[in-house]
Design a protein around this motif. Structure first.
Motif, PDB file in Angstrom:
ATOM      1  N   THR A 355      77.380   5.959  44.246  1.00 17.76           N
ATOM      2  CA  THR A 355      76.371   7.002  44.127  1.00 17.76           C
ATOM      3  C   THR A 355      76.003   7.164  42.664  1.00 17.76           C
ATOM      4  OG1 THR A 355      75.797   9.273  44.750  1.00 17.76           O
ATOM      5  CG2 THR A 355      78.004   8.903  43.877  1.00 17.76           C
ATOM      6  N   ASP A 356      74.828   7.684  42.427  1.00 22.36           N
ATOM      7  CA  ASP A 356      74.448   7.994  41.047  1.00 22.36           C
ATOM      8  C   ASP A 356      73.593   9.245  41.044  1.00 22.36           C
ATOM      9  OD1 ASP A 356      71.409   6.622  39.826  1.00 22.36           O
ATOM     10  OD2 ASP A 356      71.888   6.873  41.942  1.00 22.36           O
ATOM     11  N   THR A 357      73.679   9.973  39.941  1.00 21.73           N
ATOM     12  CA  THR A 357      72.798  11.107  39.714  1.00 21.73           C
ATOM     13  C   THR A 357      72.347  11.067  38.268  1.00 21.73           C
ATOM     14  OG1 THR A 357      74.664  12.529  39.132  1.00 21.73           O
ATOM     15  CG2 THR A 357      73.937  12.596  41.416  1.00 21.73           C
ATOM     16  N   CYS A 358      71.373  11.900  37.951  1.00 21.03           N
ATOM     17  CA  CYS A 358      70.891  12.008  36.576  1.00 21.03           C
ATOM     18  C   CYS A 358      70.539  13.468  36.328  1.00 21.03           C
ATOM     19  CB  CYS A 358      69.663  11.114  36.368  1.00 21.03           C
ATOM     20  SG  CYS A 358      69.106  11.004  34.647  1.00 21.03           S
ATOM     21  N   VAL A 359      70.983  13.996  35.189  1.00 19.79           N
ATOM     22  CA  VAL A 359      70.743  15.396  34.851  1.00 19.79           C
ATOM     23  C   VAL A 359      70.177  15.483  33.436  1.00 19.79           C
ATOM     24  CG1 VAL A 359      72.561  16.275  36.367  1.00 19.79           C
ATOM     25  CG2 VAL A 359      73.122  15.672  34.004  1.00 19.79           C
ATOM     26  N   ALA A 412      82.087  13.419  51.183  1.00 24.61           N
ATOM     27  CA  ALA A 412      82.136  14.805  50.721  1.00 24.61           C
ATOM     28  C   ALA A 412      82.033  14.870  49.197  1.00 24.61           C
ATOM     29  CB  ALA A 412      83.437  15.459  51.197  1.00 24.61           C
ATOM     30  N   LEU A 413      82.715  13.953  48.516  1.00 21.27           N
ATOM     31  CA  LEU A 413      82.599  13.899  47.053  1.00 21.27           C
ATOM     32  C   LEU A 413      81.168  13.596  46.625  1.00 21.27           C
ATOM     33  CD1 LEU A 413      85.860  11.908  46.243  1.00 21.27           C
ATOM     34  CD2 LEU A 413      85.403  14.293  45.644  1.00 21.27           C
ATOM     35  N   ASN A 414      80.542  12.665  47.335  1.00 21.50           N
ATOM     36  CA  ASN A 414      79.153  12.321  47.045  1.00 21.50           C
ATOM     37  C   ASN A 414      78.263  13.552  47.221  1.00 21.50           C
ATOM     38  OD1 ASN A 414      76.732  10.889  46.684  1.00 21.50           O
ATOM     39  ND2 ASN A 414      76.645  10.316  48.841  1.00 21.50           N
ATOM     40  N   HIS A 415      78.440  14.277  48.305  1.00 13.62           N
ATOM     41  CA  HIS A 415      77.626  15.472  48.565  1.00 13.62           C
ATOM     42  C   HIS A 415      77.822  16.517  47.473  1.00 13.62           C
ATOM     43  CE1 HIS A 415      76.199  15.088  52.937  1.00 13.62           C
ATOM     44  NE2 HIS A 415      76.649  13.901  52.580  1.00 13.62           N
ATOM     45  N   GLN A 416      79.086  16.746  47.076  1.00 12.90           N
ATOM     46  CA  GLN A 416      79.347  17.738  46.033  1.00 12.90           C
ATOM     47  C   GLN A 416      78.722  17.334  44.709  1.00 12.90           C
ATOM     48  OE1 GLN A 416      83.644  18.379  48.157  1.00 12.90           O
ATOM     49  NE2 GLN A 416      83.642  18.297  45.943  1.00 12.90           N
ATOM     50  N   LEU A 417      78.822  16.054  44.378  1.00 13.59           N
ATOM     51  CA  LEU A 417      78.251  15.549  43.134  1.00 13.59           C
ATOM     52  C   LEU A 417      76.739  15.721  43.109  1.00 13.59           C
ATOM     53  CD1 LEU A 417      78.092  13.860  40.534  1.00 13.59           C
ATOM     54  CD2 LEU A 417      78.304  11.804  41.943  1.00 13.59           C
ATOM     55  N   VAL A 418      76.083  15.293  44.177  1.00 16.65           N
ATOM     56  CA  VAL A 418      74.621  15.344  44.199  1.00 16.65           C
ATOM     57  C   VAL A 418      74.133  16.791  44.183  1.00 16.65           C
ATOM     58  CG1 VAL A 418      72.567  14.793  45.543  1.00 16.65           C
ATOM     59  CG2 VAL A 418      74.388  13.099  45.313  1.00 16.65           C
ATOM     60  N   GLY A 426      68.810  18.354  37.948  1.00 15.10           N
ATOM     61  CA  GLY A 426      68.778  16.906  37.963  1.00 15.10           C
ATOM     62  C   GLY A 426      68.214  16.343  39.250  1.00 15.10           C
ATOM     63  N   THR A 427      68.511  15.065  39.481  1.00 10.74           N
ATOM     64  CA  THR A 427      67.978  14.344  40.629  1.00 10.74           C
ATOM     65  C   THR A 427      69.116  13.725  41.433  1.00 10.74           C
ATOM     66  OG1 THR A 427      66.515  12.526  41.342  1.00 10.74           O
ATOM     67  CG2 THR A 427      67.650  12.251  39.251  1.00 10.74           C
ATOM     68  N   CYS A 428      68.861  13.500  42.722  1.00  2.00           N
ATOM     69  CA  CYS A 428      69.889  12.927  43.596  1.00  2.00           C
ATOM     70  C   CYS A 428      70.144  11.457  43.305  1.00  2.00           C
ATOM     71  CB  CYS A 428      69.504  13.116  45.061  1.00  2.00           C
ATOM     72  SG  CYS A 428      68.008  12.245  45.582  1.00  2.00           S
ATOM     73  N   THR A 429      69.229  10.785  42.631  1.00  2.02           N
ATOM     74  CA  THR A 429      69.445   9.384  42.271  1.00  2.02           C
ATOM     75  C   THR A 429      68.655   9.051  41.015  1.00  2.02           C
ATOM     76  OG1 THR A 429      69.169   7.066  42.932  1.00  2.02           O
ATOM     77  CG2 THR A 429      67.685   8.676  43.960  1.00  2.02           C
ATOM     78  N   GLU A 445      65.998  18.050  47.194  1.00  2.00           N
ATOM     79  CA  GLU A 445      65.452  17.969  45.835  1.00  2.00           C
ATOM     80  C   GLU A 445      63.960  18.273  45.791  1.00  2.00           C
ATOM     81  OE1 GLU A 445      64.614  14.493  42.502  1.00  2.00           O
ATOM     82  OE2 GLU A 445      66.502  14.433  43.618  1.00  2.00           O
ATOM     83  N   ALA A 446      63.210  17.661  46.696  1.00  2.00           N
ATOM     84  CA  ALA A 446      61.752  17.731  46.609  1.00  2.00           C
ATOM     85  C   ALA A 446      61.162  18.898  47.393  1.00  2.00           C
ATOM     86  CB  ALA A 446      61.146  16.412  47.100  1.00  2.00           C
ATOM     87  N   GLY A 447      61.812  19.280  48.492  1.00  2.00           N
ATOM     88  CA  GLY A 447      61.269  20.339  49.336  1.00  2.00           C
ATOM     89  C   GLY A 447      60.429  19.778  50.464  1.00  2.00           C
ATOM     90  N   ALA A 448      60.348  20.546  51.551  1.00  2.00           N
ATOM     91  CA  ALA A 448      59.661  20.074  52.752  1.00  2.00           C
ATOM     92  C   ALA A 448      58.187  19.801  52.494  1.00  2.00           C
ATOM     93  CB  ALA A 448      59.818  21.106  53.876  1.00  2.00           C
TER      94      ALA A 448
END
Length: 475
Positions: A355-359, A412-418, A426-429, A445-448
């Motif tokens: 997984t990756d994120t960016c903040v 679960a770790l991925n979900h908590q991180l994102v 930040g962003t989910c990826t 992140e983006a909304g419906a």
């Protein structure tokens, strides 16, 4: 370990669309030996490095050798409303190339020619199957290089489709900033061009940016015009070890906020350094480290390095260890790019849930340090690397693929991180893309409303939903 099995709850609800024998026969008549229905070939094109392992392979693979081949494949598939999934080298991490609704894999790896090099304009034009290493080999004698470098030797078409970046992004940007123009085959089989080689334009909608990052869901890229850069006069690579991750992260934050034009700034935690040493036969100090590179004139490189060394000393960093020759630098960066394989090798038979994120850079410490604490507490082996100069970092959780408990822990770790990254602005990826694995996070992140705008674009450009369907969002 036995053959891995992915719990079905990780897969979005999809259905396999039928592939009529008439389509296979039409493709065989058009392509002959360029069409394969062999099981081994189909399976090769039906898996990537994502955690999804039980998706059926595509019904057939077409090996395109020209834009006309791509256009004819898409046109024939559209007549039967059968999905087409573009395929480069198969290095994606989020399930981008999986045939979740069945269909035809369209392999563009044979479209691998560098079509034009315009050194005076600092641009090149390439086919989508050209890889980043191939391009750099072709232009190095002209004193040029292309800086975008995801870990794998990915195809440039795939890199554009996923809006890839890599270790140089902190200075040179991502594929978004470095793709000037595209040739694209649309869902109807029409060939269009977007953008020009001019440095800027205000002519109409920016369709180039629309296709960059669309993950093959809006069109198939068949040609790219890219920015390239002069090889720097001076290049120096340095390693700096730190007693804690917090010290390394704080050094990075202060370096960026001070405006030092550092070219690369990579974090590797001590555990991952140990894996890299074992895999690449290096003797790096097994501590948390920053692997940095400075580009410019010899005097500017010296000034940058001295500034960052002073910042590092203030944060308990060791004196820099230098990789001064091109061979030493190549060896170091090759080892960094192979960190994923080093990690997987450290636990034989494992599967990496990456997984990756960016903040924003000011929130990097908040996001990264809390995520490290959670990963340590879980007991699951992991690797940690990061393009921390631009606030982007990667975890890979190394699980027994037959352990539902470990998989659930890793997810679960991925979900908590994102979710932490999203809370911090930040962003989910940052660069892996959405694919299958992060579809739910994109909605958060983006909304419906934004997702509905994306759906509207998708329906307009691909009304039969044949281009890599089931990715990014559900229609």
């Amino acid at each position: 370990m036995n053959a891995p099995s992915t719990p079905t709850h990780l897969l979005p609800e999809v259905h396999q669309r039928p592939v009529p024998p008439a389509l296979i026969e039409a493709l065989r008549a058009r392509f002959g030996a360029q069409l394969s229905t062999a099981q081994a070939v189909r399976e090769q094109h039906g898996r990537d490095e994502s955690p999804f392992t039980n998706v059926p392979p595509p019904a057939a693979v077409v090996f395109a050798e020209s834009t006309a081949d791509v256009a004819d494949t898409v046109r024939l598939a559209a007549q039967h409303e059968v999905p087409v999934i573009p395929f480069g080298v198969g290095s994606s991490l989020e399930g981008h190339l999986l045939a979740v609704q069945g269909g035809i894999s369209l392999d563009v790896s044979r479209m691998n020619r560098v079509l034009a090099v315009n050194g005076e304009d600092l641009t090149v034009t390439v086919q989508p199957g050209v890889t980043r290493k191939q391009l750099n080999e072709a232009i190095k004698d002209l004193g040029l290089f292309f800086p975008i470098d995801p870990g794998a030797d990915a195809s440039l078409g795939g890199m554009a489709a996923t809006r890839a970046s890599g270790t140089n992004a902190v200075r040179y940007g991502t594929m978004r900033e470095n793709v000037l123009a595209l040739e694209v085959v649309t869902a109807s089989g029409e060939v269009i061009r977007t953008g020009t080689r001019a440095k800027k334009s205000s002519a109409g909608y920016d369709l180039t940016r629309l296709f960059v990052g669309s993950e093959g869901t809006l069109g198939v890229i068949t040609e790219l015009s890219l920015r390239v850069y002069p090889l720097p006069e001076g290049i120096s690579a340095a390693i700096c070890s730190f007693p804690t991750i917090a010290d390394a992260v704080q050094t990075t934050i202060e370096t960026i906020q001070l405006g030092v034009p550092i070219a690369r700034c990579e974090l590797i935690d001590a555990n991952t350094v140990k894996m890299v040493n074992a895999h690449s036969k290096l003797g790096l100090r097994e501590a948390h480290l920053l692997l940095m590179e400075f580009h410019g004139s010899p005097s500017s490189v010296k000034e940058q390095a001295e500034t960052v060394q002073a910042i590092a000393h203030e944060n308990h960093g060791q004196d820099f260890e230098w990789a001064s020759t091109p061979e030493e630098r190549t060896r170091l960066w090759t080892a960094r790019h192979n960190a994923y394989f080093a990690a997987v090798q450290s636990r034989p038979g494992c599967r990496a849930i990456s997984t990756d994120t960016c903040v924003p850079i000011s929130r990097l410490a908040d996001c990264l340090l809390d995520s490290v604490a959670e990963a340590d507490a879980s007991g699951i082996p992991y690797f940690l690397v990061g393009h921390v100069g631009d606030g982007n970092f990667h975890f890979g959780y190394l699980i027994d693929p037959n352990s539902a408990e470990e998989r659930a822990q890793a997810e679960a770790l991925n979900h908590q991180l994102v979710r932490r990254a999203l809370t911090l602005g930040g962003t989910c990826t940052g660069e892996h893309g959405v694919g299958l694995h992060k579809m739910d996070f994109l909605v958060e992140e983006a909304g419906a409303g934004t997702i509905e705008v994306m759906r509207t674009i998708k329906r307009a450009l691909d009304p039969k939903n044949i281009l890599n369907p089931g990715k990014i969002f559900q229609l």
